[in-house]
Design an enzyme around this catalytic site. Sequence first.
Site, mmCIF file in Angstrom:
data_model
loop_
_atom_site.group_PDB
_atom_site.id
_atom_site.type_symbol
_atom_site.label_atom_id
_atom_site.label_comp_id
_atom_site.label_asym_id
_atom_site.label_seq_id
_atom_site.Cartn_x
_atom_site.Cartn_y
_atom_site.Cartn_z
ATOM 1 N N LYS A 115 -10.866 40.989 39.320
ATOM 2 C CA LYS A 115 -11.605 42.259 39.314
ATOM 3 C C LYS A 115 -12.858 42.175 40.160
ATOM 4 C CE LYS A 115 -9.410 44.700 35.812
ATOM 5 N NZ LYS A 115 -9.344 45.572 34.676
ATOM 6 N N LYS A 197 1.316 42.447 39.415
ATOM 7 C CA LYS A 197 1.519 43.074 38.107
ATOM 8 C C LYS A 197 1.445 44.602 38.234
ATOM 9 C CE LYS A 197 -1.648 43.709 34.956
ATOM 10 N NZ LYS A 197 -2.564 43.817 33.826
ATOM 11 N N LYS A 200 -2.539 49.928 35.990
ATOM 12 C CA LYS A 200 -2.947 51.326 36.084
ATOM 13 C C LYS A 200 -4.006 51.554 37.146
ATOM 14 C CE LYS A 200 -4.776 51.022 31.455
ATOM 15 N NZ LYS A 200 -5.910 50.104 31.363
HETATM 16 P P1 ATP Z 1 -6.299 47.604 34.699
HETATM 17 O O1 ATP Z 1 -5.525 47.885 35.955
HETATM 18 O O2 ATP Z 1 -7.405 48.585 34.448
HETATM 19 O O3 ATP Z 1 -6.723 46.169 34.574
HETATM 20 P P2 ATP Z 1 -3.816 47.339 33.284
HETATM 21 O O4 ATP Z 1 -2.853 48.325 33.824
HETATM 22 O O5 ATP Z 1 -3.688 45.933 33.749
HETATM 23 O O6 ATP Z 1 -5.300 47.852 33.510
HETATM 24 P P3 ATP Z 1 -4.581 46.855 30.615
HETATM 25 O O7 ATP Z 1 -5.382 47.930 29.984
HETATM 26 O O8 ATP Z 1 -5.341 45.684 31.177
HETATM 27 O O9 ATP Z 1 -3.666 47.441 31.737
HETATM 28 O O10 ATP Z 1 -3.497 46.294 29.617
HETATM 29 C C1 ATP Z 1 -3.133 46.863 28.400
HETATM 30 C C2 ATP Z 1 -2.161 45.968 27.682
HETATM 31 O O11 ATP Z 1 -0.892 46.022 28.318
HETATM 32 C C3 ATP Z 1 -2.538 44.473 27.684
HETATM 33 O O12 ATP Z 1 -2.068 43.902 26.496
HETATM 34 C C4 ATP Z 1 -1.786 43.927 28.850
HETATM 35 O O13 ATP Z 1 -1.498 42.567 28.710
HETATM 36 C C5 ATP Z 1 -0.522 44.759 28.822
HETATM 37 N N1 ATP Z 1 -0.023 44.994 30.185
HETATM 38 C C6 ATP Z 1 -0.671 45.666 31.172
HETATM 39 N N2 ATP Z 1 0.066 45.694 32.284
HETATM 40 C C7 ATP Z 1 1.199 45.016 31.984
HETATM 41 C C8 ATP Z 1 2.362 44.689 32.733
HETATM 42 N N3 ATP Z 1 2.485 45.052 33.981
HETATM 43 N N4 ATP Z 1 3.347 44.000 32.128
HETATM 44 C C9 ATP Z 1 3.225 43.635 30.828
HETATM 45 N N5 ATP Z 1 2.165 43.906 30.081
HETATM 46 C C10 ATP Z 1 1.150 44.573 30.634
#
Ligand code: ATP
Length: 335
Positions: A115, A197, A200
Amino acid sequence: MDEKRKIIFSGIQPSGDLTLGSYMGAIRNWVELSDSYDCYYCIVDMHAITVRQDPAELRRRALSQLAQYIACGLDPQKNTLFIQSHVPAHAQLGWILDCYTMFGELSRMTQFKDKSAKNAENINAGLFTYPSLMAADILLYQSDLVPVGEDQKQHVELCRDIAQRFNGIYGDVFTLPEPFIPKTGARIMSLTTPENKMSKSDKDPGGCIYIMQKPEDILRSFKRAKTDSDTENCVRWAPAEKPGVANLMQIYSCATGLTMYEIEAEFAGKGYGDFKLKVGESVVELLRPIRERAEDLMKNKDYLISVYRDGAERAARAASRTMRKVYKKVGFVEP
Ligand code: ATP
Ligand code: LTN
């Protein structure tokens, strides 16, 4: 008979709309666990402001996220659903745990490194100490289990280290939590760049599927999903060699319950066109009832407000028990 139910805590930042990744990696498990555990599921808005947010959007997303939690099957009667900033104990314990977390430990966190590389103009102290606040979230409720995707494992491990350090000094104050990571769906990858990954905050809209997305947009993204140039026997489970296909197989497996072996059999002799369409359709059907229910709930703001108020009250009650102990142990005068 009177054995105490184990406790679960998990949270998601309202930093963007919920994705298929967060559903498959986390929320799906939250729902499954909610029958047998005492569950706290939080909207971690304080974590979200470690990256600059538009205030009106942040507020909209927090409420919509609550509607989506309920629509995914989290019953507010059975689970404590709340917004982090409504329970001040998170900030209070977060500060205390900052004083028991080492600079070196925080510097090693991959999420911080990722980040800060993405937000080079705003590497603030909150982004750095984010994991101590996350530890506070978990430890406040004496949580046993933390259902998350694989990317959060490192943070839960640090939380355990912080708890162990604190307990080592003051006696058994905190329960040591375990991460709970699903076997399939622990890491859903971007549809366009399967080495990253699905996230969002992804800048490439085609790479990410959102829970609230319209069926035609979901199908379009799956049609364009990256695969490879294989033509024969192309739907095969070979993650290292075929990352795009492995990702689609994981998604299909999560959506249908089929094993990798069954998926290979279903698509034997078929091309990627058929495969991608089928995966897309399975996701549309998986998400359709959730989206429809969430849209309905969003029309009833008073209900959503009553859910988060009730959740915050219950959470604050549980949190205050831990805070009383912590204040006493560190030597604060009783308020
Ligand atoms: P950001 O992009 O703002 O970091 P994010 O999309 O990675 O957000 P988070 O809010 O960090 O999402 O994650 C919410 C939950 O969903 C956490 O438990 C995270 O481990 C899980 N998660 C997020 N993205 C994935 C993914 N691509 N595959 C599996 N689990 C995920
Ligand atoms: N760091 C997590 C969100 C999060 C969380 C938590 C998850 C904040 N506090 C406590 C589990 C338990 C993320 O970025 N997905």
